[in-house]
Design a protein around this motif. Structure first.
Motif, PDB file in Angstrom:
ATOM      1  N   PRO A 262      80.139 -48.826 -21.434  1.00 50.03           N
ATOM      2  CA  PRO A 262      79.876 -47.969 -20.269  1.00 50.03           C
ATOM      3  C   PRO A 262      78.482 -47.363 -20.211  1.00 50.03           C
ATOM      4  O   PRO A 262      77.814 -47.426 -19.175  1.00 50.03           O
ATOM      5  CB  PRO A 262      80.957 -46.889 -20.385  1.00 50.03           C
ATOM      6  N   LYS A 263      78.018 -46.751 -21.280  1.00 44.75           N
ATOM      7  CA  LYS A 263      76.700 -46.117 -21.224  1.00 44.75           C
ATOM      8  C   LYS A 263      75.601 -47.163 -21.100  1.00 44.75           C
ATOM      9  O   LYS A 263      74.614 -46.957 -20.384  1.00 44.75           O
ATOM     10  CB  LYS A 263      76.477 -45.242 -22.457  1.00 44.75           C
ATOM     11  N   VAL A 311      67.337 -39.990 -22.649  1.00 45.36           N
ATOM     12  CA  VAL A 311      67.842 -40.811 -21.552  1.00 45.36           C
ATOM     13  C   VAL A 311      69.358 -40.830 -21.558  1.00 45.36           C
ATOM     14  O   VAL A 311      70.014 -40.693 -20.518  1.00 45.36           O
ATOM     15  CB  VAL A 311      67.281 -42.244 -21.633  1.00 45.36           C
ATOM     16  N   GLU A 312      69.933 -40.974 -22.733  1.00 45.81           N
ATOM     17  CA  GLU A 312      71.395 -40.994 -22.835  1.00 45.81           C
ATOM     18  C   GLU A 312      71.991 -39.674 -22.352  1.00 45.81           C
ATOM     19  O   GLU A 312      72.973 -39.651 -21.608  1.00 45.81           O
ATOM     20  CB  GLU A 312      71.805 -41.265 -24.276  1.00 45.81           C
ATOM     21  N   ALA A 313      71.380 -38.566 -22.767  1.00 44.62           N
ATOM     22  CA  ALA A 313      71.902 -37.251 -22.376  1.00 44.62           C
ATOM     23  C   ALA A 313      71.706 -36.977 -20.891  1.00 44.62           C
ATOM     24  O   ALA A 313      72.494 -36.235 -20.286  1.00 44.62           O
ATOM     25  CB  ALA A 313      71.214 -36.159 -23.195  1.00 44.62           C
ATOM     26  N   GLY A 314      70.697 -37.589 -20.292  1.00 42.38           N
ATOM     27  CA  GLY A 314      70.370 -37.316 -18.904  1.00 42.38           C
ATOM     28  C   GLY A 314      70.973 -38.260 -17.897  1.00 42.38           C
ATOM     29  O   GLY A 314      70.651 -38.192 -16.707  1.00 42.38           O
ATOM     30  N   THR A 315      71.863 -39.143 -18.340  1.00 37.71           N
ATOM     31  CA  THR A 315      72.509 -40.095 -17.439  1.00 37.71           C
ATOM     32  C   THR A 315      74.017 -39.915 -17.503  1.00 37.71           C
ATOM     33  O   THR A 315      74.562 -39.472 -18.528  1.00 37.71           O
ATOM     34  CB  THR A 315      72.147 -41.545 -17.815  1.00 37.71           C
ATOM     35  N   PRO A 316      74.729 -40.284 -16.435  1.00 36.39           N
ATOM     36  CA  PRO A 316      76.188 -40.100 -16.417  1.00 36.39           C
ATOM     37  C   PRO A 316      76.887 -41.156 -17.263  1.00 36.39           C
ATOM     38  O   PRO A 316      76.259 -42.086 -17.787  1.00 36.39           O
ATOM     39  CB  PRO A 316      76.534 -40.258 -14.938  1.00 36.39           C
ATOM     40  N   ASP A 317      78.187 -41.019 -17.380  1.00 37.08           N
ATOM     41  CA  ASP A 317      78.980 -41.931 -18.198  1.00 37.08           C
ATOM     42  C   ASP A 317      79.568 -43.093 -17.410  1.00 37.08           C
ATOM     43  O   ASP A 317      80.252 -43.944 -17.981  1.00 37.08           O
ATOM     44  CB  ASP A 317      80.107 -41.173 -18.895  1.00 37.08           C
ATOM     45  N   SER A 318      79.324 -43.121 -16.102  1.00 40.30           N
ATOM     46  CA  SER A 318      79.858 -44.221 -15.297  1.00 40.30           C
ATOM     47  C   SER A 318      78.875 -44.596 -14.195  1.00 40.30           C
ATOM     48  O   SER A 318      78.098 -43.750 -13.724  1.00 40.30           O
ATOM     49  CB  SER A 318      81.205 -43.835 -14.667  1.00 40.30           C
TER      50      SER A 318
END
Length: 422
Positions: A262-263, A311-318
């Motif tokens: 997903p990520k 980037v991971e923290a600043g993007t949604p999970d879907s």
């Protein structure tokens, strides 16, 4: 992805990017859409000259083996280690996606084998979000391992950073095969000059390989070498690993259908829109394709300065939380400039006929580059009479990721194959 909880080729730790010396970098100016299908490859004396070279490390064979075995996310195969090596960070002149002068960086590794004339391997790396996550500036085992593996087996090993990564200026044009090709070719030229200054010679025949994003880049470089883009270097063999060679017909549908991690799906989806928009103008404002609040932040996050963790923290999970209906429709049914750009990217399997030996390596159950990519590439080559056997690597695991594990397993398999070729 460095680990399963991380996405893509994100660095496991933030790497401080230090520039030594007086490296000159030409800044990119405003982008405009491209009409050309390939970047310039004509002979140009301004492409490939050195801007700077810095010796980084000298390792004995024992130290190489220990470093490969010591990766905490999973030991690398050290069975091919024969020699110590030296590594060098190179900054060289090349061209941007529009043919304008710029500079790029990369890593050269030379074996301490005593051989003057060296067989040459070009390795093109997978997706990196952070400028510091490439072999010329990173000290992580993951980023260094391909250079250590091939060089310690006796090959001169050339790892371009691509444009905009390492010490390169501007944003990285992700999955832009034409500029990946010119950056890789010009890195070969610069590496030849460095080797000559050390009393070594890079032989003409180049063994080309690459992983993930770099698998497409490897095929782009192989095509360029076969077509005589350089007066010295020629293609000997090509072995891409776990590529997304059918981005339109295999990778994009898998991303949108939730068939990939997903990520990773979210970040790859954001990358294709943001990076392709910089070159091809797919949308006028982020609000058209990205939902709030990401429409205000996503382009800034994907600037190469933010770390993978950021980037991971600043993007949604879907993907549904990321894309507007228009953004999803654009990717589900590519037309116009996006369709044209995807044809260029996927052309690494569909618009040339390799005459050198070729193998396509892949991992079963790859959670990022779905195996349908390899199947479609192999079918396209077979339709033109090319024997390009798909080589399964099983279900390798690196920190919980089969995709990353395929770089480990693929590197071990490819170095064995390259050593067998004469």
């Amino acid at each position: 992805m460095k680990r399963m909880s991380r996405v893509l080729m994100v660095s496991a730790v933030s790497v401080a990017l230090t520039v030594s010396g007086t490296t000159a970098v030409v800044a990119n100016t405003a982008e405009r859409p491209r009409a050309a299908a390939v970047a310039p490859v004509a002979a140009d004396l301004s492409r490939g000259p050195l801007v700077s070279v810095e010796h980084l490390r000298t390792l004995t064979a024992r130290e190489v083996a220990a470093e490969l075995a010591g990766d905490k996310a999973g030991a690398w195969d050290a069975s091919a280690v024969r020699y110590g090596l030296d590594t060098f960070r190179i900054v060289y002149r090349t061209v941007d996606p529009h043919g304008r002068p710029t500079t790029a960086s990369g890593l050269l590794a030379l074996p301490r084998s005593g051989e003057r004339r060296l067989r040459t391997v070009s390795f093109t790396h997978g997706t990196e979000l952070f400028k510091g996550g490439v072999a010329s500036v990173s000290t992580s085992v993951w980023d260094q391992a391909p250079a250590l593996t091939y060089a310690s087996a006796g090959f001169a090993t050339v790892l371009p950073d691509y444009l905009g990564l390492g010490l390169g200026s501007g944003p990285h044009p992700w999955m832009d095969v034409p500029s990946e090709t010119t950056a890789a070719l010009d890195m070969l030229r610069a590496s030849r000059a460095v080797a000559a200054a050390k009393g070594r010679e890079l032989r003409r025949e180049v063994l080309v390989t690459g992983f993930s994003q770099g698998a497409s880049a490897a095929l782009g470089l192989a095509r360029s070498l076969q077509e005589g883009a350089d007066g010295w270097f020629r293609l000997r063999a090509v072995a891409p690993i776990s590529g997304a060679y059918a981005f339109r017909d295999a990778e994009l549908p898998a991303l949108l259908a939730g068939q990939t991690e997903p990520k990773a799906s979210v970040i790859y989806t954001a990358l294709i829109l943001v990076a392709f928009n910089r070159l091809h103008h797919l949308y006028d404002t982020p609000t058209q394709v990205f939902r709030a609040p990401y429409d205000q932040t996503i382009e800034g996050l994907l600037d190469g300065i933010h770390t993978g963790q950021e980037v991971e923290a600043g993007t949604p999970d879907s993907i549904d939380a990321l894309l507007t209906p228009r953004g999803r429709a654009m990717l589900a049914h590519p037309t116009g400039r996006l369709a044209a750009a995807l044809r260029i990217a996927d052309g690494v399997c569909t618009d040339w006929t390799p005459r050198a030996p070729i193998r396509l390596y892949y991992a079963d159950g790859d959670e990022q580059a779905v195996t349908a990519n390899t199947a479609r590439c192999q079918a396209a080559l077979r339709a033109r009479g090319v024997h390009a056997p798909p080589i399964g690597l099983g279900a390798p695991d690196y920190g919980g990721s089969r995709h990353l594990g395929s770089q480990q397993a693929g590197t071990a398999a490819v170095v064995r194959w390259f050593r067998s070729l004469r």
